[in-house]
Design a protein around this motif. Structure first.
Motif, PDB file in Angstrom:
ATOM      1  N   SER A 154       0.834  -1.196   0.000  1.00  0.00           N
ATOM      2  CA  SER A 154       0.000   0.000   0.000  1.00  0.00           C
ATOM      3  C   SER A 154       0.872   1.250   0.000  1.00  0.00           C
ATOM      4  CB  SER A 154      -0.917   0.014   1.223  1.00  0.00           C
ATOM      5  OG  SER A 154      -0.190   0.376   2.381  1.00  0.00           O
ATOM      6  N   ASP A 155       0.225   2.411   0.001  1.00  0.00           N
ATOM      7  CA  ASP A 155       0.940   3.684   0.044  1.00  0.00           C
ATOM      8  C   ASP A 155       1.295   4.107   1.461  1.00  0.00           C
ATOM      9  OD1 ASP A 155       1.032   4.094  -2.677  1.00  0.00           O
ATOM     10  OD2 ASP A 155      -0.860   5.196  -2.750  1.00  0.00           O
ATOM     11  N   ARG A 169       7.033   2.107  -1.392  1.00  0.00           N
ATOM     12  CA  ARG A 169       5.614   1.894  -1.668  1.00  0.00           C
ATOM     13  C   ARG A 169       5.503   1.367  -3.102  1.00  0.00           C
ATOM     14  NH1 ARG A 169       4.136   7.925  -0.194  1.00  0.00           N
ATOM     15  NH2 ARG A 169       6.175   8.077  -1.216  1.00  0.00           N
ATOM     16  N   ASN A 228       4.683   3.619  -6.144  1.00  0.00           N
ATOM     17  CA  ASN A 228       5.263   4.960  -6.164  1.00  0.00           C
ATOM     18  C   ASN A 228       6.656   4.897  -6.789  1.00  0.00           C
ATOM     19  OD1 ASN A 228       6.560   7.453  -5.455  1.00  0.00           O
ATOM     20  ND2 ASN A 228       5.030   7.753  -3.859  1.00  0.00           N
TER      21      ASN A 228
END
Length: 756
Positions: free
Chosen positions: A46-47, A63, A66
């Motif tokens: 996840s972020d 992440r 990203n």
């Protein structure tokens, strides 16, 4: 030796995380290893960087989706004291299309590294194969865990055998304990336990064992099948416990519900070892052969368990020489026979266990860790691969974040609305298939990029619109009123071609088979109209759609014939109009000009036609000669167009013209690997962001739409579907190119005879 490990890591529940932790621990036993300066770079799904409570050895968190984190991680490693790196590779743990974000990291990494491939695909797609090849080029050594993986890498990926090291999957360094709590538990007492463990999902084939149970229980009523493990997180997210519940229902229907038990938890290695040494038989009933490495199977052999398995690739190797028994995929009757024989024949059963135990001694982590340390020492002795000298051309940090809010505003349950007054949809203008075809292309690109949830939601809307606009004979209307009345009987050739482009791309890149089959049906119905096309842009758009179709169906003779017919028409038009320094397909440049050479590059890519390549490159250089001034793009303006041997009128500049330029240079870069076109692509994209003749951005950072055009003294502030989609298609093409900007770009990869 100081090492940076790049992978998932506990407490994240993931097979690679456990493997990585075991490798860290195994190397820490070696006196040549420096645990004080070594560290882990962990991948988060996840972020949220605080998603997991990592131990102290995790010094950096990436992440997954990203891309900047990958670049920052490389800088973090480069600035550290580590001597080398170990990268665990599985496509699913890294971000971008097929995990391509990893390449941003390795391209920037200045430390020598080895890469452990946990998956080697027999039939990789283009992106997967390209990624593995690039990893191999950059890595000091590629590590795989089976002979089959070595064979695939050399034969399918053309990776030299000297670049590959075979190191089998490590197993815990544990001996059976005298007082095994699991064996003495109520679950195991007085039962002959058949055992399977690992994250539960449909590809594990657990139903095969359950179907075999009636035949086993009939002879051995004390048998219990224990399934240890949580349901895979991805399965839970999308389907909950549907699969586990179906297994329970199956057992009940077969009357063996009292002979099966689920233990729903993720256990420590010590506890897992107790299960493996307590069970009577360990079973891996996977459904197909495409499993190059199985950590669960390695653990079972390491624990000295008697193993029965389907003949997937790793099982064929690991269970050879009577270290286990194989049964055919989905063959529950054969499985029941083998299990009954082993339950009844103690000599045969004990021989399997002894063979497995003796072989497993060579797989224990201390021994495997020493092999890895030797490979790292070799990597350091050889030195790292040459690093890229020039900085990246595409600066993703300077790009706006992908935001589809304006697309959402323009899209209703019918399709995407054509026009907008400023940022407000103009419902009076209704819809057109042109924009819905572009919207479908944009959605597919966004799904490829990061599985964008909005794009996934839009896809059936745009698809149903296209289907609604197809006529009984396979042609397409173009315009539809807001109240869903047809406004024409047959659309333009341009709109037909763009629709074929979108359907071909769908067939090539659909996120699921349902959409792919739907698109193929619409596509196939339109084929009779290809021969009737008269205009170059309709033909060019259609060629691009056919090329994508052929990527998915390369042996389709009918479509190959059609694409050759259309490409020959484009090339003939070029030869008729070429004159001195006028290298173009017509005696005037009007709109969507870059689509013409783009179509020929697509034709060359799927057919190898060298004339297509030659004409495309000549016409591209002609476009280049007048499209760039003062370092920014000046696409052909629509105020009179650019007549033969005349001048570019500059204004008004349209977003679709810029999009065509971006896509053209993206494809030219793909084909030639020449930095020049990557640079031109980036310059063209920046037209949207203000690097244009007025130095005014057309992309609206507030509404996330795109202005309809650049005029001589301002921008057209309306933000319709055509211009906004042109921006987002360009944006997504740039993101894809940024992912690809990992290759050494000094020399084109085009063969010499294709340039002649």
């Amino acid at each position: 030796m100081k090492i940076a490990y790049i992978s998932t890591y506990p407490p994240r529940e993931c097979g690679l995380a456990t493997f990585n932790q075991n490798l860290v621990n195994a190397l820490s036993l070696n006196p040549a290893y420096n645990s004080q300066k070594s560290f882990v770079v962990a991948l988060n799904e996840s972020d949220d960087v605080n998603e997991h409570d990592y131990p102290s050895e995790v010094k950096f968190v990436i992440r997954q989706q990203n891309q900047k984190d990958y670049i920052d991680a490389a800088d973090f490693i480069n600035d550290s004291d580590v001597d080398s790196c170990i990268i665990e590779h599985e496509f699913g743990i890294y971000g971008g299309n097929s995990g391509v974000f990893l390449l941003s990291l390795i391209n920037r990494l200045k430390k020598p590294f080895i890469t452990i491939l946990h998956t080697v695909l027999k039939e990789p797609n283009f992106m997967q194969q390209t990624i593995i090849k690039e990893i191999a080029v950059k890595s000091s050594k590629i590590v795989v865990m089976s002979k089959k993986a070595v064979m695939f890498l050399t034969s399918i990926y053309q990776i030299p055998k000297t670049s590959i090291k075979l190191i089998e999957h490590g197993v815990p360094d544990l001996e059976p304990i005298p007082n095994n709590e699991i064996k003495q538990s109520a679950l195991f007492t007085d039962r002959k336990v058949l055992f399977t463990f690992g994250l539960i999902s449909r590809n594990k084939g657990l139903e095969t064992v359950i179907k075999a149970l009636p035949g086993i229980v009939a002879q051995h009523p004390d048998v219990l099948y224990v399934i240890l493990g949580n349901t895979h997180p991805g399965v839970v997210k999308h389907n909950g416990e549907e699969y586990r519940d179906s297994l329970k229902a199956l057992a009940k229907d077969l009357g063996v519900e009292n002979n099966i038990a689920f233990v729903n938890k993720f256990v420590s290695e010590e506890e897992l070892h107790q299960y493996l040494t307590a069970c009577y038989l360990y079973i891996t009933p996977y459904l197909n052969e495409a499993q190059i490495t199985s950590g669960t199977l390695s653990y079972a052999i390491g624990a000295g368990a008697a193993v029965v398995s389907t003949p997937y690739w790793h099982a064929q190797e690991l269970l050879a020489d009577n270290r286990g028994k194989l049964f055919d995929f989905k063959n529950d009757a054969q499985l029941a026979t083998i299990v009954n024989e082993l339950l009844s024949d103690q000599d045969r059963y004990q021989k399997l266990r002894q063979n497995a135990y003796e072989y497993g001694l060579n797989l224990r982590w201390p021994a495997i860790g020493s092999v890895y340390l030797n490979v790292l020492n070799e990597a350091m002795a050889v030195g790292k691969k040459p690093e890229r000298i020039t900085p990246p051309i595409i600066d993703i940090e300077g790009m706006p974040a992908l935001n589809l809010d304006h697309i959402s505003l323009l899209t209703d349950d019918t399709g995407i609305i054509q026009h907008a007054r400023f940022g407000i949809p103009n419902l009076k203008e209704g819809y057109c298939i042109d924009d819905n075809a572009r919207a479908l292309i944009m959605a597919l690109m966004a799904i490829e990029q990061d599985k964008n949830p909005k794009a996934l939601k839009f896809m059936p809307v745009y698809l149903s619109f296209i289907q609604y606009m197809q006529t009984d004979d396979g042609n397409f209307r173009n315009f539809l009123s807001f109240n869903r009345n047809y406004l024409d009987e047959i659309g333009s050739e341009d709109s037909f071609g763009r629709t074929i482009w979108s359907l071909g791309y769908l067939v090539c890149s659909a996120p699921n088979n349902s959409y792919r089959e739907f698109g193929r049906e619409l596509f196939s119905h339109s084929i009779p109209h290809f021969k009737a096309l008269k205009y170059l842009r309709g033909k060019a758009n259609t060629i691009i759609g056919l090329s994508y179709y052929l990527c998915a169906h390369p042996g389709d003779e009918l479509i190959t014939k059609e694409i050759n017919m259309l490409a020959n028409s484009l090339m003939a038009s070029y030869q008729d109009n070429k004159d001195g320094d006028w290298h173009w397909f017509e005696d005037i440049l009007t709109y969507d000009n870059a689509i013409l050479p783009l179509a020929l590059l697509h034709h060359y890519e799927v057919t190898g036609n060298t004339t297509s390549y030659k004409i495309a490159m000549e016409s591209i250089e002609f476009l280049n000669s007048f499209s760039f001034e003062n370092g920014y793009l000046n696409p052909v303006g629509n105020a009179g167009w650019m007549k033969k041997h005349g001048k570019n009128p500059i204004y008004d500049q349209q977003a679709i013209e810029t999009m065509a330029m971006v896509l053209l240079y993206a494809k030219t870069f793909e084909v030639t690997k020449d930095d020049k076109y990557l640079n031109l692509m980036h310059i063209s994209y920046e037209w949207f962001l203000g690097k244009n003749s007025l130095h005014i951005p057309l992309y609206d950072f507030e509404t996330h739409g795109c202005a309809d055009g650049l005029q001589f003294n301002s921008v057209n502030r309306n933000q319709g579907a055509e211009s906004t989609l042109a921006y987002f298609i360009s944006h997504l093409a740039i993101l894809k190119a940024a992912e690809a900007e990992y290759e050494t770009l000094s020399s084109p990869l085009v063969e010499a005879d294709k340039c002649s």
